[in-house]
Design a protein around this motif. Structure first.
Motif, PDB file in Angstrom:
ATOM      1  N   THR A  90      70.422 -24.592 -41.908  1.00 52.17           N
ATOM      2  CA  THR A  90      71.430 -23.986 -40.982  1.00 52.17           C
ATOM      3  C   THR A  90      72.482 -24.821 -40.964  1.00 52.17           C
ATOM      4  OG1 THR A  90      69.291 -23.434 -39.612  1.00 52.17           O
ATOM      5  CG2 THR A  90      71.313 -23.423 -38.410  1.00 52.17           C
ATOM      6  N   ARG A  91      73.618 -24.469 -41.378  1.00 55.09           N
ATOM      7  CA  ARG A  91      74.890 -25.076 -41.486  1.00 55.09           C
ATOM      8  C   ARG A  91      75.916 -24.628 -40.365  1.00 55.09           C
ATOM      9  NH1 ARG A  91      76.955 -23.198 -46.808  1.00 55.09           N
ATOM     10  NH2 ARG A  91      78.661 -24.871 -46.268  1.00 55.09           N
ATOM     11  N   CYS A  92      75.564 -23.643 -39.698  1.00 54.52           N
ATOM     12  CA  CYS A  92      76.505 -23.061 -38.367  1.00 54.52           C
ATOM     13  C   CYS A  92      75.459 -22.732 -37.081  1.00 54.52           C
ATOM     14  CB  CYS A  92      77.439 -21.884 -38.362  1.00 54.52           C
ATOM     15  SG  CYS A  92      78.668 -22.095 -39.952  1.00 54.52           S
ATOM     16  N   PRO A  93      75.805 -23.106 -36.004  1.00 55.47           N
ATOM     17  CA  PRO A  93      74.999 -22.597 -35.131  1.00 55.47           C
ATOM     18  C   PRO A  93      74.845 -21.129 -34.923  1.00 55.47           C
ATOM     19  CG  PRO A  93      76.841 -23.792 -33.993  1.00 55.47           C
ATOM     20  CD  PRO A  93      77.065 -23.712 -35.704  1.00 55.47           C
ATOM     21  N   LEU A  94      73.376 -20.604 -35.029  1.00 50.71           N
ATOM     22  CA  LEU A  94      73.352 -19.127 -35.258  1.00 50.71           C
ATOM     23  C   LEU A  94      72.818 -18.610 -33.658  1.00 50.71           C
ATOM     24  CD1 LEU A  94      72.949 -16.815 -36.736  1.00 50.71           C
ATOM     25  CD2 LEU A  94      70.498 -17.572 -37.408  1.00 50.71           C
ATOM     26  N   GLU A  95      73.582 -17.694 -33.214  1.00 50.49           N
ATOM     27  CA  GLU A  95      73.138 -17.213 -31.818  1.00 50.49           C
ATOM     28  C   GLU A  95      72.244 -15.971 -31.902  1.00 50.49           C
ATOM     29  OE1 GLU A  95      75.197 -16.056 -27.790  1.00 50.49           O
ATOM     30  OE2 GLU A  95      76.038 -15.575 -29.539  1.00 50.49           O
ATOM     31  N   GLY A 109      70.816  -4.240 -36.288  1.00 50.79           N
ATOM     32  CA  GLY A 109      71.150  -5.542 -36.041  1.00 50.79           C
ATOM     33  C   GLY A 109      72.778  -5.601 -36.474  1.00 50.79           C
ATOM     34  N   LYS A 110      73.333  -6.435 -35.687  1.00 49.46           N
ATOM     35  CA  LYS A 110      74.699  -6.868 -35.705  1.00 49.46           C
ATOM     36  C   LYS A 110      74.705  -8.238 -36.065  1.00 49.46           C
ATOM     37  CE  LYS A 110      77.635  -4.459 -33.691  1.00 49.46           C
ATOM     38  NZ  LYS A 110      78.251  -3.805 -32.345  1.00 49.46           N
ATOM     39  N   LEU A 111      75.636  -8.760 -37.065  1.00 50.48           N
ATOM     40  CA  LEU A 111      76.178  -9.957 -37.557  1.00 50.48           C
ATOM     41  C   LEU A 111      77.518 -10.257 -37.299  1.00 50.48           C
ATOM     42  CD1 LEU A 111      74.726 -12.750 -38.736  1.00 50.48           C
ATOM     43  CD2 LEU A 111      75.634 -11.837 -40.773  1.00 50.48           C
ATOM     44  N   THR A 112      77.961 -11.193 -36.334  1.00 53.08           N
ATOM     45  CA  THR A 112      79.317 -11.284 -36.029  1.00 53.08           C
ATOM     46  C   THR A 112      79.726 -12.904 -36.670  1.00 53.08           C
ATOM     47  OG1 THR A 112      78.992  -9.732 -34.352  1.00 53.08           O
ATOM     48  CG2 THR A 112      81.084 -11.158 -34.149  1.00 53.08           C
ATOM     49  N   CYS A 116      85.012 -11.101 -38.438  1.00 50.42           N
ATOM     50  CA  CYS A 116      83.886  -9.936 -39.158  1.00 50.42           C
ATOM     51  C   CYS A 116      83.056  -9.482 -38.251  1.00 50.42           C
ATOM     52  CB  CYS A 116      83.438 -10.659 -40.503  1.00 50.42           C
ATOM     53  SG  CYS A 116      84.586 -11.339 -41.596  1.00 50.42           S
ATOM     54  N   GLU A 117      82.625  -8.346 -38.465  1.00 51.11           N
ATOM     55  CA  GLU A 117      81.535  -7.761 -37.691  1.00 51.11           C
ATOM     56  C   GLU A 117      80.820  -6.637 -38.586  1.00 51.11           C
ATOM     57  OE1 GLU A 117      81.570  -4.783 -34.238  1.00 51.11           O
ATOM     58  OE2 GLU A 117      81.961  -6.667 -33.299  1.00 51.11           O
ATOM     59  N   LEU A 118      79.481  -6.964 -39.174  1.00 51.28           N
ATOM     60  CA  LEU A 118      78.666  -6.268 -39.988  1.00 51.28           C
ATOM     61  C   LEU A 118      77.557  -5.546 -39.332  1.00 51.28           C
ATOM     62  CD1 LEU A 118      78.229  -5.680 -43.007  1.00 51.28           C
ATOM     63  CD2 LEU A 118      77.029  -7.752 -43.182  1.00 51.28           C
ATOM     64  N   ASP A 119      77.399  -4.354 -39.201  1.00 53.59           N
ATOM     65  CA  ASP A 119      76.246  -3.615 -38.984  1.00 53.59           C
ATOM     66  C   ASP A 119      75.059  -3.768 -40.062  1.00 53.59           C
ATOM     67  OD1 ASP A 119      77.168  -2.730 -36.426  1.00 53.59           O
ATOM     68  OD2 ASP A 119      78.167  -1.220 -37.473  1.00 53.59           O
ATOM     69  N   LEU A 120      73.663  -4.029 -39.461  1.00 54.46           N
ATOM     70  CA  LEU A 120      72.737  -4.157 -40.372  1.00 54.46           C
ATOM     71  C   LEU A 120      71.689  -3.037 -40.081  1.00 54.46           C
ATOM     72  CD1 LEU A 120      72.387  -8.113 -39.908  1.00 54.46           C
ATOM     73  CD2 LEU A 120      73.431  -6.730 -41.858  1.00 54.46           C
ATOM     74  N   THR A 121      71.018  -2.554 -41.299  1.00 54.77           N
ATOM     75  CA  THR A 121      70.191  -1.436 -40.941  1.00 54.77           C
ATOM     76  C   THR A 121      68.746  -1.699 -41.184  1.00 54.77           C
ATOM     77  OG1 THR A 121      70.656  -0.573 -42.973  1.00 54.77           O
ATOM     78  CG2 THR A 121      72.000   0.365 -41.233  1.00 54.77           C
ATOM     79  N   ASP A 122      68.423  -3.005 -41.782  1.00 52.83           N
ATOM     80  CA  ASP A 122      67.139  -3.325 -42.208  1.00 52.83           C
ATOM     81  C   ASP A 122      66.939  -4.829 -42.079  1.00 52.83           C
ATOM     82  OD1 ASP A 122      65.075  -3.991 -44.408  1.00 52.83           O
ATOM     83  OD2 ASP A 122      64.920  -2.137 -44.044  1.00 52.83           O
ATOM     84  N   PRO A 123      65.736  -5.336 -41.854  1.00 55.82           N
ATOM     85  CA  PRO A 123      65.642  -6.775 -41.655  1.00 55.82           C
ATOM     86  C   PRO A 123      65.749  -7.749 -42.859  1.00 55.82           C
ATOM     87  CG  PRO A 123      63.892  -5.512 -40.460  1.00 55.82           C
ATOM     88  CD  PRO A 123      64.672  -4.691 -41.266  1.00 55.82           C
ATOM     89  N   HIS A 146      81.157 -26.022 -36.521  1.00 55.86           N
ATOM     90  CA  HIS A 146      80.781 -25.534 -35.119  1.00 55.86           C
ATOM     91  C   HIS A 146      81.004 -24.369 -34.840  1.00 55.86           C
ATOM     92  CE1 HIS A 146      80.657 -29.840 -33.192  1.00 55.86           C
ATOM     93  NE2 HIS A 146      81.020 -30.143 -34.501  1.00 55.86           N
ATOM     94  N   LYS A 147      81.355 -23.520 -35.818  1.00 55.22           N
ATOM     95  CA  LYS A 147      81.846 -22.135 -35.398  1.00 55.22           C
ATOM     96  C   LYS A 147      80.681 -21.261 -35.537  1.00 55.22           C
ATOM     97  CE  LYS A 147      86.321 -22.367 -38.069  1.00 55.22           C
ATOM     98  NZ  LYS A 147      87.104 -22.046 -38.970  1.00 55.22           N
ATOM     99  N   LEU A 148      80.541 -20.404 -34.452  1.00 52.72           N
ATOM    100  CA  LEU A 148      79.060 -19.736 -34.053  1.00 52.72           C
ATOM    101  C   LEU A 148      79.169 -18.515 -34.968  1.00 52.72           C
ATOM    102  CD1 LEU A 148      76.956 -20.164 -31.856  1.00 52.72           C
ATOM    103  CD2 LEU A 148      78.076 -18.215 -30.546  1.00 52.72           C
ATOM    104  N   ILE A 149      77.885 -18.273 -35.432  1.00 53.06           N
ATOM    105  CA  ILE A 149      77.646 -16.945 -36.252  1.00 53.06           C
ATOM    106  C   ILE A 149      76.556 -16.292 -35.140  1.00 53.06           C
ATOM    107  CG2 ILE A 149      76.294 -15.986 -37.967  1.00 53.06           C
ATOM    108  CD1 ILE A 149      77.181 -18.228 -39.702  1.00 53.06           C
ATOM    109  N   SER A 150      76.853 -15.085 -34.885  1.00 57.71           N
ATOM    110  CA  SER A 150      76.023 -14.329 -33.900  1.00 57.71           C
ATOM    111  C   SER A 150      75.190 -13.251 -34.513  1.00 57.71           C
ATOM    112  CB  SER A 150      76.749 -13.711 -32.873  1.00 57.71           C
ATOM    113  OG  SER A 150      76.033 -13.072 -31.801  1.00 57.71           O
ATOM    114  N   LEU A 151      73.945 -13.013 -34.400  1.00 57.85           N
ATOM    115  CA  LEU A 151      73.026 -11.848 -34.893  1.00 57.85           C
ATOM    116  C   LEU A 151      72.189 -11.495 -33.715  1.00 57.85           C
ATOM    117  CD1 LEU A 151      71.560 -10.592 -37.386  1.00 57.85           C
ATOM    118  CD2 LEU A 151      69.811 -12.447 -36.938  1.00 57.85           C
ATOM    119  N   GLN A 152      72.850 -10.192 -33.669  1.00 57.41           N
ATOM    120  CA  GLN A 152      71.949  -9.435 -32.599  1.00 57.41           C
ATOM    121  C   GLN A 152      70.957  -8.649 -33.210  1.00 57.41           C
ATOM    122  OE1 GLN A 152      74.840  -7.645 -29.690  1.00 57.41           O
ATOM    123  NE2 GLN A 152      73.667  -5.777 -29.671  1.00 57.41           N
ATOM    124  N   ILE A 153      70.056  -8.670 -32.676  1.00 58.75           N
ATOM    125  CA  ILE A 153      68.617  -7.574 -32.999  1.00 58.75           C
ATOM    126  C   ILE A 153      68.190  -6.665 -31.842  1.00 58.75           C
ATOM    127  CG2 ILE A 153      66.438  -7.764 -33.917  1.00 58.75           C
ATOM    128  CD1 ILE A 153      67.359 -10.167 -35.400  1.00 58.75           C
TER     129      ILE A 153
END
Length: 654
Positions: A90-95, A109-112, A116-123, A146-153
């Motif tokens: 884990t090299r960046c904070p992952l929300e 899912g959505k990775l931000t 960049c914003e990327l829609d995910l359709t499969d785990p 320190h930059k945040l990566i956000s994963l919304q599921i």
């Protein structure tokens, strides 16, 4: 990995997992929908607005040493595989924003990260996309960011939670890692876990000494009472036989006490991952492990063991934390909204597009500038223009210094006046008999003393001119913020007018001192002061005589020197006139400076700036706006919009 249907999910979120009646299940679900879901939805709505860019929202930060089992816990909660491997993974904070979908068999899912914003359709996409995002945010290699990566599921099989996965704590640099990698990671972790809005989830393996765990030490530093810290024990199957009771003591909060206590879980091991054991199968195996273990079974019965009970507990803790922090959150939103509104007002509305609107905009800017100049010259400039002290207050201080200088000069003159008169009597007295005043002596001494005041008056003028010039430039900076060409023009014209007004004021001061060379005072004014002075002098003489007569010593009185009466009379007249003259100058010099340097300077500068309106071919240049200001205004408008919406959401919630 591919998404699977779950036979058993979290107790709070999968009604089939609960061994209760249908009626109890429905009552619980209704309670969830009425009390818990609104809190989760509120925070989710604030996150969707982007309010987490402006203030800290309630969340759960997950910390642990490397290889503590942290990733396995998060995988079990989220239902997706996260990056694994040796060293820093884990090299960046992952929300992780987990939201339970109302329907069945739902997953999206959505990775931000960054822009960049990327829609995910499969785990199965998650792991590789997170690795790619980390390489972009932290660079290729082993560094962190320190930059945040956000994963919304959003899924049927996840709880309503927000978790922040932080890098595992490293003690020493390995291979090509930066030598201070350990300090970098600790600094990053501390920036999250010190927030009062964050619940700290500390992951510790069962087969290590919990008292020496770095993650728990860090949590205790920022949360000494343990009110925001929940301990999670992992890898219970790896403890030495016969030491299970030590693990149970920890979970029972008997070793290192935390107010939120501890829970214990058993996630997939590396061999199980290699054997492609699914997460749902791992959860089922975990339940059987605790059910069949004589030492750990009581922990399961007390709902302190397994991932489903952990999900239940975390959701409960998060909701309680949300409710606790909402009043402060609402207050903070209101304060930030007010501050943003003021900052946005200072940035202005921005330059319009059409020619007519630009002219109107420029006229308004110049009129506001003129109004602020007039306010400044009368001691009422805008608060935002004031750095330390009002301009008028600084000017009044200089005028007071001028008055104090006059007083010092007056008393110095009084001290040396007797000798001065004696000197001039010897040099200039003509055929007058003793007792007659020589007017030429009187006039010469007066003129000599008055001329000494001219240079200090001009120095006062120059000091005040600098004060006013700087204040006018501050007003220009306030009114023309973000318009560098207009500001530059104002600065040039202010400087030109400063020289002009200072020159005119200096000429007027010189004239004033030339006028003072004409020795004059109204008879009535001079007569009144002379009578008063003589009256005081006679009273003092009588008191002196009485004092001498009452003394037990004998004194021999000698006659006054032959010119003593003349000198005494002369000094009295000089004192009176010099007092009248200095009183005149004490007011006249400030009046001249105030008129030319404050009043007329402000008026002329406004007129000079208004002439820019006639230069129609230059208006676009004058109104050229700094890119930084335009960007800042856009940023502030976006912030204001989301804070205003957040304020509305919070108001409706209450």
């Amino acid at each position: 990995m591919q998404k699977e249907d779950s036979d058993s999910s979290f107790p709070l979120f999968d009604l089939e997992f609960q061994s209760t009646s249908k009626r109890m299940e429905m009552m619980f679900y209704n309670c969830y929908e009425e009390k818990i879901r609104p809190c989760i939805d509120l925070i989710d709505s604030l996150r969707k607005l982007g309010v987490d860019k402006d203030l800290n929202l309630p969340a759960i930060a997950v910390i642990g040493d490397q290889s503590s089992g942290k990733s396995s816990v998060l995988e079990a909660l989220s239902g997706v595989s996260l990056p694994r491997g040796s060293g820093i993974v884990t090299r960046c904070p992952l929300e992780l924003k987990l939201k339970k979908a109302k329907g069945s068999n739902v997953w999206k899912g959505k990775l931000t990260y960054g822009h960049c914003e990327l829609d995910l359709t499969d785990p199965s996409e998650v792991e590789d996309q997170i690795r790619a995002a980390q390489n972009i945010m932290a660079g290729e290699g082993l560094g962190i960011s320190h930059k945040l990566i956000s994963l919304q599921i959003e899924s049927s099989d996840v709880p309503d939670l927000t978790l922040i996965d932080l890098p595992g704590i490293a003690r020493v640099a390995v291979g090509k890692q930066p030598v201070d990698i350990g300090d970098q990671i600790k600094e990053l972790i501390k920036s999250f876990i010190k927030r009062q809005e964050t619940i700290n989830l500390v992951v510790v393996p069962c087969n290590v000494d919990i008292a020496t765990t770095e993650a728990l030490k860090m949590a205790q530093q920022v949360d000494p009472s343990g009110e925001r810290t929940l301990g999670i024990l992992t890898k219970p199957d790896l403890v030495d036989k016969g030491t299970e009771s030590n693990v149970v003591d920890i979970v029972q909060n008997l070793v290192v006490e935390l107010k939120k206590g501890y829970m214990i879980v058993k996630c997939r091991g590396q061999q199980e991952i290699n054997d492609q054991l699914t997460l749902n199968e791992a959860i089922e195996n975990e339940r059987r492990f605790f059910e069949d273990h004589k030492d750990y079974r009581p922990l399961l019965d007390n709902k302190k063991a397994t991932i489903p009970y952990l999900a239940d507990r975390l959701t409960t803790e998060l909701v309680a934390h949300i409710i606790q922090t909402l009043p402060e959150l609402a207050k903070e939103v209101e304060e930030k909204l007010s501050a943003t509104t003021k900052e946005l007002e200072r940035c202005g509305e921005g330059v319009p597009d059409t020619v007519h609107e630009k002219i109107t905009f420029l006229i308004q800017k110049l009129n506001d500038f003129g109004q602020n100049l007039r306010s400044l010259s009368s001691g009422e400039e805008p608060d935002d223009c004031i750095k330390e002290q009002r301009c008028y207050a600084k000017v009044r201080n200089e005028f007071e210094n001028w008055k104090c200088h006059l007083d010092r000069m007056k008393y110095q003159f009084y001290d040396m006046m007797h000798n001065k008169v004696m000197e001039y009597e010897k040099a200039y007295r003509g055929r007058e008999l003793p007792g007659f005043i020589n007017y030429k002596t009187f006039e010469t001494i007066v003129k000599q003393q008055i001329v000494k005041l001219q240079l200090p008056a001009i120095q006062t003028l120059k000091k005040i001119t600098e004060i006013v010039r700087d204040a006018f430039l501050d007003v220009a900076a306030y009114n023309f913020k973000g318009l560098p060409n207009l500001m530059r023009t104002a600065k040039i014209r202010t400087e030109d007018l400063r020289k002009q007004q200072e020159s005119q004021a200096e000429i007027q001061l010189q004239i004033q001192f030339k006028i003072e060379n004409v020795v004059y005072s109204q008879d009535s004014i001079y007569g009144q002061k002379l009578t008063k002075a003589k009256s005081i002098s006679e009273e003092d003489s009588v008191q002196d005589v009485k004092s001498l007569k009452s003394d037990k010593f004998r004194f021999t009185f000698t006659s006054m020197p032959k010119n003593g009466a003349t000198i005494h009379e002369m000094t009295t007249h000089l004192k009176i006139y010099f007092k009248i003259a200095t009183e005149r100058l004490a007011n006249q010099v400030p009046l001249i400076i105030g008129y030319y340097i404050l009043q007329e300077f402000a008026t002329k500068l406004h007129i000079e700036m208004l002439q820019l309106i006639q230069e129609k071919d230059q208006i676009d240049e004058y109104l050229h706006e700094e890119i930084d200001i335009a960007d800042k205004r856009k940023t502030l408008r976006n912030r204001h919009q989301r804070l205003a919406q957040a304020h509305d959401h919070l108001s409706k919630f209450y």
